[in-house]
Design a protein around this motif. Structure first.
Motif, PDB file in Angstrom:
ATOM      1  N   GLY A 139       0.814  -1.433  -0.129  1.00  0.00           N
ATOM      2  CA  GLY A 139      -0.016   0.031   0.074  1.00  0.00           C
ATOM      3  C   GLY A 139       0.772   1.235  -0.013  1.00  0.00           C
ATOM      4  N   PHE A 140       1.810   1.171   0.773  1.00  0.00           N
ATOM      5  CA  PHE A 140       2.703   2.415   0.931  1.00  0.00           C
ATOM      6  C   PHE A 140       4.292   1.806   1.193  1.00  0.00           C
ATOM      7  CE2 PHE A 140       5.401   5.727   2.912  1.00  0.00           C
ATOM      8  CZ  PHE A 140       4.981   6.763   2.142  1.00  0.00           C
ATOM      9  N   GLY A 141       4.622   1.148   2.020  1.00  0.00           N
ATOM     10  CA  GLY A 141       5.988   0.388   2.454  1.00  0.00           C
ATOM     11  C   GLY A 141       6.470   1.585   3.396  1.00  0.00           C
ATOM     12  N   LEU A 142       5.993   1.889   4.594  1.00  0.00           N
ATOM     13  CA  LEU A 142       6.509   2.574   5.677  1.00  0.00           C
ATOM     14  C   LEU A 142       7.718   2.002   6.153  1.00  0.00           C
ATOM     15  CD1 LEU A 142       5.581   5.174   7.110  1.00  0.00           C
ATOM     16  CD2 LEU A 142       4.496   3.696   8.833  1.00  0.00           C
ATOM     17  N   PRO A 143       8.094   0.794   6.170  1.00  0.00           N
ATOM     18  CA  PRO A 143       9.426   0.345   6.701  1.00  0.00           C
ATOM     19  C   PRO A 143      10.569   0.530   6.040  1.00  0.00           C
ATOM     20  CG  PRO A 143       7.777  -1.544   6.887  1.00  0.00           C
ATOM     21  CD  PRO A 143       7.120  -0.511   6.046  1.00  0.00           C
ATOM     22  N   VAL A 144      10.328   1.029   4.636  1.00  0.00           N
ATOM     23  CA  VAL A 144      11.414   1.550   3.820  1.00  0.00           C
ATOM     24  C   VAL A 144      11.880   2.989   4.441  1.00  0.00           C
ATOM     25  CG1 VAL A 144      11.597   2.513   1.530  1.00  0.00           C
ATOM     26  CG2 VAL A 144      10.506   0.611   1.636  1.00  0.00           C
ATOM     27  N   LEU A 145      10.742   3.764   4.713  1.00  0.00           N
ATOM     28  CA  LEU A 145      11.291   5.227   5.298  1.00  0.00           C
ATOM     29  C   LEU A 145      12.088   5.046   6.484  1.00  0.00           C
ATOM     30  CD1 LEU A 145       8.224   7.579   4.592  1.00  0.00           C
ATOM     31  CD2 LEU A 145      10.277   7.099   3.156  1.00  0.00           C
ATOM     32  N   GLU A 146      11.671   3.892   7.370  1.00  0.00           N
ATOM     33  CA  GLU A 146      11.967   3.522   8.790  1.00  0.00           C
ATOM     34  C   GLU A 146      13.651   3.235   8.581  1.00  0.00           C
ATOM     35  OE1 GLU A 146      10.305   1.192  12.715  1.00  0.00           O
ATOM     36  OE2 GLU A 146       9.755   0.504  10.571  1.00  0.00           O
ATOM     37  N   GLY A 147      13.966   2.376   7.375  1.00  0.00           N
ATOM     38  CA  GLY A 147      15.196   1.927   7.279  1.00  0.00           C
ATOM     39  C   GLY A 147      16.040   3.357   6.563  1.00  0.00           C
TER      40      GLY A 147
END
Length: 428
Positions: free
Chosen positions: A330-338
C-alpha cells in the motif's frame, strides 16, 4: 486522566466553576461546531501500520483544525486498551487543553470483540448524527453513506491475487464493492493505490478520490539518526548486514531473498567476505519450505522474531541494506524507517516504491537479471564512494518528500469535513 476514569468522573457531582470570558467564547463555538466521528476500530495496542497511519493522520488533522481556528467536535471511537494508548499518544503530541474550539473525545469500549466493533460502535455513530464520519481503513460496518469517507490502503489482493486464498479475495472484493456503492468519497494513501482502484474497479471513476498520503510518522522521526561514520561503516564493512522485515512468505518476497542468497554466496566467495541476513517477522505456512531451501556457507540467516521499535531501529542502524521485495504494498512505511537509519533499501520493481523513492532510484525485477542487478548494486554502493553519496542523497530526498505527507493529508481531510453532506446522487 484515563478514558475510563474520565467516564466515571462525568457521573459524579462537581462544583460549579465560573468560566472565563475566553472559555465562554470557546464553549459557544463548540456548541455550534461541526461534529466528526473517527471510527478507529482497527487501532491496536501494538500499533501496526494501519494504527500508525490512523494515529499520525489524526494528530495532523487536529493540528490543522486548531491552526485554522475551525470549530470542531471530534469523537474518536476505539476499542479496549487500545483506546487509552491512542489517547495518551494524542495528548503527548498535542497537549491536553488547547484552549481552542476543537474538542476531542476518545470514546472507549470495554471490549474489542466483533459485536463491539461491527455492531455497537456503528450503531452509536449512526445515532450520533455526525456531520462527517472518517473510517481510516475499509471495514464491514454500516455507517451513514452520504457523510462517510472510507480510506483504501491497497488492493494487494487483486494485484498479487495468486498469493491470497480464494475466500480472502472474495471477501476483500465484496468489501471494496460495498464501500464503492455506499460512499461518495474514497480516500487513497498513495497514487499507486488510486491507479489500482481505477484499473480494477472502473466504477470508482464516478466517486471522488481524495489523496490522503502516508508520511513520516513520529515513531520514526523521534529516533536519533546515525552519524555519517556509522553509515559508512555499515555499508563498507567486510561483513554485509542485510535486514528483512515482514512475513516470511512469497507475497512479501521472501522467496526472492532466498534466491538472492545464492547470488550473494558467489559474490562473497569471490570478494572474501561474508553476509548476514537478519529476518524480523512472523512465520507463515510457507516459511518452512522457503527456509529449507537455503544452502549457504558465506551467507548466514539470523531470525529475530518480533522486536519492539527500539530494538528494530538498532538493527536498521547496524545493517547496511534493507530488503523489500514485496509483490505489492500500500505504501511501504518500513522503507522510510530504514532510510531514517541510513539503511539502503533494496526494492522490488513495483509502482509504490517508485512513488516513495522518486524516479531514478534503482528497483529490481523479479527474475535472474534482477538478482544479478541487485548484487551489482550492492557492490557499487560498497566500493564507489561517489555513487554511494548519490544513493544516500536520493534517500534523503525521499525523506524530505514524505516528511509532510500526513500534514498534506490532514489539510485535505479538513477541507472535506467542512463541506456540507452530499445529497443523494451527488459526488462530493
Amino acid at each position: 486522566m484515563s478514558v475510563r476514569e474520565r467516564a466515571a468522573a462525568a457521573t459524579a457531582d462537581s462544583p460549579t466553576v465560573e468560566p472565563s470570558p475566553r472559555a465562554d467564547t470557546v464553549a459557544e463555538q463548540q456548541r455550534s461546531a461541526r461534529r466528526i466521528a473517527v471510527v478507529a476500530i482497527s487501532y491496536i495496542a501494538r500499533r501496526d501500520g494501519i494504527s500508525v497511519y490512523t494515529e499520525s493522520l489524526l494528530v495532523e488533522f487536529l493540528a490543522a483544525a486548531r491552526e485554522a481556528g475551525r470549530a470542531l467536535t471530534i469523537d474518536v471511537f476505539a476499542c479496549g486498551d487500545a483506546a487509552e494508548i491512542l489517547e495518551k499518544r494524542l495528548i503527548a503530541r498535542l497537549g491536553e487543553d488547547p484552549g481552542t474550539p476543537v474538542a476531542v473525545n476518545v470514546i472507549a469500549t470495554a471490549g474489542d470483540g466483533l459485536r463491539t466493533k461491527y455492531l455497537e460502535i456503528p450503531t452509536r455513530v449512526r445515532r450520533g448524527r455526525y456531520d462527517a464520519v472518517v473510517l481510516p481503513n475499509l471495514q464491514p460496518v454500516w455507517l451513514p453513506a452520504d457523510r462517510t469517507l472510507a480510506i483504501l490502503h491497497d488492493l494487494t489482493y487483486r494485484v498479487a491475487a495468486p498469493h491470497f486464498p480464494f475466500w480472502r479475495r472474495v471477501y476483500m472484493d465484496l468489501l471494496t464493492r460495498f464501500w464503492l456503492m455506499r460512499t461518495r468519497t474514497v480516500g487513497c494513501i498513495s497514487e499507486s493505490g488510486e491507479a489500482d482502484l481505477l484499473r480494477y474497479y472502473p466504477a470508482s471513476a464516478r466517486r471522488r478520490r481524495l489523496q490522503l498520503p502516508n508520511g513520516l510518522p513520529e515513531k520514526i522521526a523521534a529516533q536519533p539518526r546515525p552519524s555519517t561514520d556509522e553509515t559508512e561503516r555499515a555499508l563498507t564493512d567486510n561483513v554485509i548486514d542485510l535486514l528483512f522485515v515482514g512475513r516470511l512468505n512469497r507475497l512479501k518476497g521472501f522467496d526472492r531473498i532466498c534466491h538472492l542468497c545464492e547470488w550473494l554466496e558467489a559474490y562473497c566467495a569471490e570478494q572474501g567476505i561474508t553476509a548476514r541476513i537478519h529476518v524480523v517477522g512472523k512465520d507463515t505456512a510457507e516459511s518452512a519450505e522457503l527456509l529449507g531451501a537455503l544452502r549457504c556457507n558465506h551467507v548466514s540467516l539470523e531470525r529475530h522474531g518480533y522486536l519492539d521499535d527500539e530494538a528494530l531501529n538498532a538493527l536498521y542502524r547496524r545493517s547496511g541494506f534493507c530488503l523489500f521485495f514485496s509483490r505489492n504494498e500500500g505504501f511501504g512505511l518500513p522503507v522510510l524507517e530504514g532510510i531514517w537509519q541510513g539503511c539502503v533499501p533494496l526494492l522490488s520493481d513495483i509502482g509504490v516504491f517508485r512513488e516513495v523513492m522518486g524516479e531514478g532510484y534503482p528497483l529490481f525485477a523479479d527474475d535472474e537479471r534482477g538478482q544479478s542487478a541487485t548484487v551489482a548494486f550492492i557492490h557499487r554502493v560498497r566500493t564507489d564512494a561517489a555513487y554511494r553519496g548519490e544513493i544516500l542523497a536520493r534517500m534523503e530526498d525521499a525523506l524530505s518528500r514524505w516528511e509532510t505527507g500526513y500534514a498534506r493529508a490532514a489539510r485535505r481531510l479538513l477541507d472535506w469535513a467542512q463541506r456540507p453532506a452530499a445529497k443523494k446522487g451527488e459526488v462530493t
